[in-house]
Design an enzyme around this catalytic site. Structure first.
Site, PDB file in Angstrom:
ATOM      1  N   ASP A  13       1.186  -1.835   0.256  1.00 34.55           N
ATOM      2  CA  ASP A  13       0.147   0.151   0.189  1.00 34.55           C
ATOM      3  C   ASP A  13       0.566   1.488   0.151  1.00 34.55           C
ATOM      4  OD1 ASP A  13      -2.706   1.931   0.454  1.00 34.55           O
ATOM      5  OD2 ASP A  13      -2.185   1.546   1.950  1.00 34.55           O
ATOM      6  N   SER A  14       0.200   2.380  -0.447  1.00 36.17           N
ATOM      7  CA  SER A  14       0.880   3.542  -0.200  1.00 36.17           C
ATOM      8  C   SER A  14       1.265   4.244   1.056  1.00 36.17           C
ATOM      9  CB  SER A  14      -0.407   5.234  -0.776  1.00 36.17           C
ATOM     10  OG  SER A  14      -1.575   4.504  -0.069  1.00 36.17           O
ATOM     11  N   TYR A  45      -0.861   9.077  -2.535  1.00 34.11           N
ATOM     12  CA  TYR A  45      -0.384   8.329  -3.856  1.00 34.11           C
ATOM     13  C   TYR A  45      -2.098   8.474  -4.329  1.00 34.11           C
ATOM     14  CZ  TYR A  45       2.969   5.061  -3.442  1.00 34.11           C
ATOM     15  OH  TYR A  45       4.707   3.961  -3.114  1.00 34.11           O
ATOM     16  N   GLY A  46      -3.192   9.014  -3.787  1.00 33.61           N
ATOM     17  CA  GLY A  46      -4.792   9.505  -4.400  1.00 33.61           C
ATOM     18  C   GLY A  46      -4.218  10.527  -4.919  1.00 33.61           C
ATOM     19  N   CYS A  76      -4.233  -1.104  -1.720  1.00 33.72           N
ATOM     20  CA  CYS A  76      -4.257   0.165  -2.279  1.00 33.72           C
ATOM     21  C   CYS A  76      -4.843   0.373  -3.472  1.00 33.72           C
ATOM     22  CB  CYS A  76      -3.122   1.002  -2.939  1.00 33.72           C
ATOM     23  SG  CYS A  76      -3.116   2.233  -2.586  1.00 33.72           S
ATOM     24  N   ASN A  77      -5.882   1.276  -3.211  1.00 32.46           N
ATOM     25  CA  ASN A  77      -6.970   1.176  -4.404  1.00 32.46           C
ATOM     26  C   ASN A  77      -6.451   2.271  -5.309  1.00 32.46           C
ATOM     27  OD1 ASN A  77     -10.314   0.004  -3.897  1.00 32.46           O
ATOM     28  ND2 ASN A  77      -8.778   0.319  -1.552  1.00 32.46           N
ATOM     29  N   THR A  78      -5.163   3.218  -4.895  1.00 34.60           N
ATOM     30  CA  THR A  78      -4.938   4.138  -6.293  1.00 34.60           C
ATOM     31  C   THR A  78      -4.156   3.115  -7.014  1.00 34.60           C
ATOM     32  OG1 THR A  78      -5.762   6.184  -4.150  1.00 34.60           O
ATOM     33  CG2 THR A  78      -3.703   6.478  -6.279  1.00 34.60           C
ATOM     34  N   GLU A 155      -6.499   9.505   9.166  1.00 30.21           N
ATOM     35  CA  GLU A 155      -5.158   9.270  10.451  1.00 30.21           C
ATOM     36  C   GLU A 155      -5.554  10.195  11.465  1.00 30.21           C
ATOM     37  OE1 GLU A 155      -2.005   9.233   7.646  1.00 30.21           O
ATOM     38  OE2 GLU A 155      -3.173   7.636   5.752  1.00 30.21           O
ATOM     39  N   CYS A 187     -11.142   2.687  -1.269  1.00 36.47           N
ATOM     40  CA  CYS A 187     -10.545   3.047  -0.522  1.00 36.47           C
ATOM     41  C   CYS A 187      -9.772   2.457   0.832  1.00 36.47           C
ATOM     42  CB  CYS A 187     -10.378   4.477  -0.597  1.00 36.47           C
ATOM     43  SG  CYS A 187      -8.845   5.345   1.018  1.00 36.47           S
ATOM     44  N   THR A 188      -8.310   2.741   1.110  1.00 39.94           N
ATOM     45  CA  THR A 188      -8.021   1.895   1.998  1.00 39.94           C
ATOM     46  C   THR A 188      -9.040   2.007   3.444  1.00 39.94           C
ATOM     47  OG1 THR A 188      -6.252   3.096   2.197  1.00 39.94           O
ATOM     48  CG2 THR A 188      -5.925   0.721   1.348  1.00 39.94           C
ATOM     49  N   HIS A 189      -8.481   3.402   4.172  1.00 43.39           N
ATOM     50  CA  HIS A 189      -8.984   4.317   4.898  1.00 43.39           C
ATOM     51  C   HIS A 189     -10.688   3.883   4.729  1.00 43.39           C
ATOM     52  CE1 HIS A 189      -5.200   5.638   4.313  1.00 43.39           C
ATOM     53  NE2 HIS A 189      -5.128   6.332   5.630  1.00 43.39           N
TER      54      HIS A 189
HETATM   55  N1  DGL Z   1      -4.157   4.004   0.060  1.00 40.60           N
HETATM   56  C1  DGL Z   1      -4.323   4.846  -0.429  1.00 40.60           C
HETATM   57  C2  DGL Z   1      -5.940   4.291  -1.125  1.00 40.60           C
HETATM   58  O1  DGL Z   1      -6.500   2.981  -1.307  1.00 40.60           O
HETATM   59  C3  DGL Z   1      -4.958   5.940   0.227  1.00 40.60           C
HETATM   60  C4  DGL Z   1      -4.595   6.237   0.753  1.00 40.60           C
HETATM   61  C5  DGL Z   1      -3.580   7.211  -0.192  1.00 40.60           C
HETATM   62  O2  DGL Z   1      -3.850   8.263  -1.119  1.00 40.60           O
HETATM   63  O3  DGL Z   1      -1.846   7.410  -1.088  1.00 40.60           O
HETATM   64  O4  DGL Z   1      -6.714   4.332  -2.192  1.00 40.60           O
END
Ligand code: DGL
Length: 268
Positions: A13-14, A45-46, A76-78, A155, A187-189
């Site tokens: 993940d990012s 990363y988003g 990571c979805n992004t 976060e 998104c992971t969060h």
């Molecule tokens: N992990 C990213 C996602 O799932 C979220 C955090 C980021 O923007 O890096 O899209």
């Protein structure tokens, strides 16, 4: 070297967010060893370009492959949205990504065939969820919304805070106007916001957590390929980050719902 059932699953993940996927994997596959990579030096990363994300993603995938993982999971979805094919092209082991898992999860629960998708700006702009859902089910209508403020709010630990509630009401209003019955947390969060988002969306809407959907897919793939770990001892977990391991550990424990050890710093 040949992948072996005792080898680890590589999850990346990012930053810290992919631990929602690790948590789901730990619950669904308690005997699997996991190596996690969180790019804490370069998160988020988003809001980055496709080229930059693809470059970072390649570096991370190569790092985990050098650790001889038996399966790669793009948590990571992004990264999944813009660089999934890049990882599949370079990997000798199977690659799973949260977008595919979330898309299948959404199709399985929608009755009205109206699905909402929320994620980072890069994920939403890439249209990756819509493409993945339409590949399986062309009839579905998809309504997407970027929610850039959710990552920092999570976060910060504001999971049940008035500011987060107002933000969610604002972001979800246009999506809810389309009479959706399913909302993909792309998104992971976002799984950490599940109770609040369920409240704002209302009881008639099913939330699809890509992390849980991913754990199911991973379990099925390992079983089909005879690659599930046969050892029944305590699993091994290692975490690699590129910066500020203490912050990763502190916030990570919230994501993971348990204590987190074996954090290593990678300097590139
Ligand atoms: N992990 C990213 C996602 O799932 C979220 C955090 C980021 O923007 O890096 O899209």
């Amino acid at each position: 070297m040949q992948a072996h059932p005792g080898h680890s699953i590589g999850v990346f993940d990012s930053g810290v967010g992919g631990l929602t996927v690790v948590r789901a994997l730990m619950e669904r596959l308690p005997f699997e060893n996991i190596v996690y990579f969180g790019d804490t030096a370069r998160v988020p990363y988003g809001i980055k370009s496709v080229e930059t994300i693809s470059h970072y993603t390649t570096q991370i995938a190569e790092f985990l492959l050098a650790k001889q993982v038996k399966l790669l999971i793009i948590a990571c979805n992004t990264m999944a949205a813009v660089a999934s094919q890049t990882v599949k092209d370079l990997s000798p082991v199977p690659v799973l990504d949260v977008i595919d898992a979330g898309a299948l999860g959404a199709i399985a629960v929608t009755a009205k065939k109206h699905i909402g998708v929320i994620g980072t700006p890069t994920t939403i702009n890439s249209n990756a969820y819509a493409r993945a859902i339409h590949d399986y089910e062309p009839e579905v209508r998809i309504f997407s919304q970027a929610c850039p403020l959710f990552v920092p709010l999570v976060e910060e630990g504001w999971l049940d805070h008035q500011v987060t509630r107002l933000t969610a009401q604002e972001y979800l209003r246009p999506v809810l106007a389309h009479d959706i019955d399913t909302l993909v947390l792309g998104c992971t969060h976002y799984p950490l916001l599940k109770p609040l988002l369920q409240d704002v969306a209302g009881p008639g809407i099913r939330l699809v957590d890509s992390a849980e959907a991913m754990a199911e897919q991973a379990a099925a793939l390992l079983a089909e390929n005879g690659m599930a770990n046969r050892q029944r001892g305590a699993a091994d977990y290692h975490y690699y980050v590129t910066d500020v391991p203490l912050r990763f550990q502190t916030i990570g424990e919230r994501f993971l719902g348990r204590t987190l050890a074996n954090v290593h710093v990678v300097k590139w």
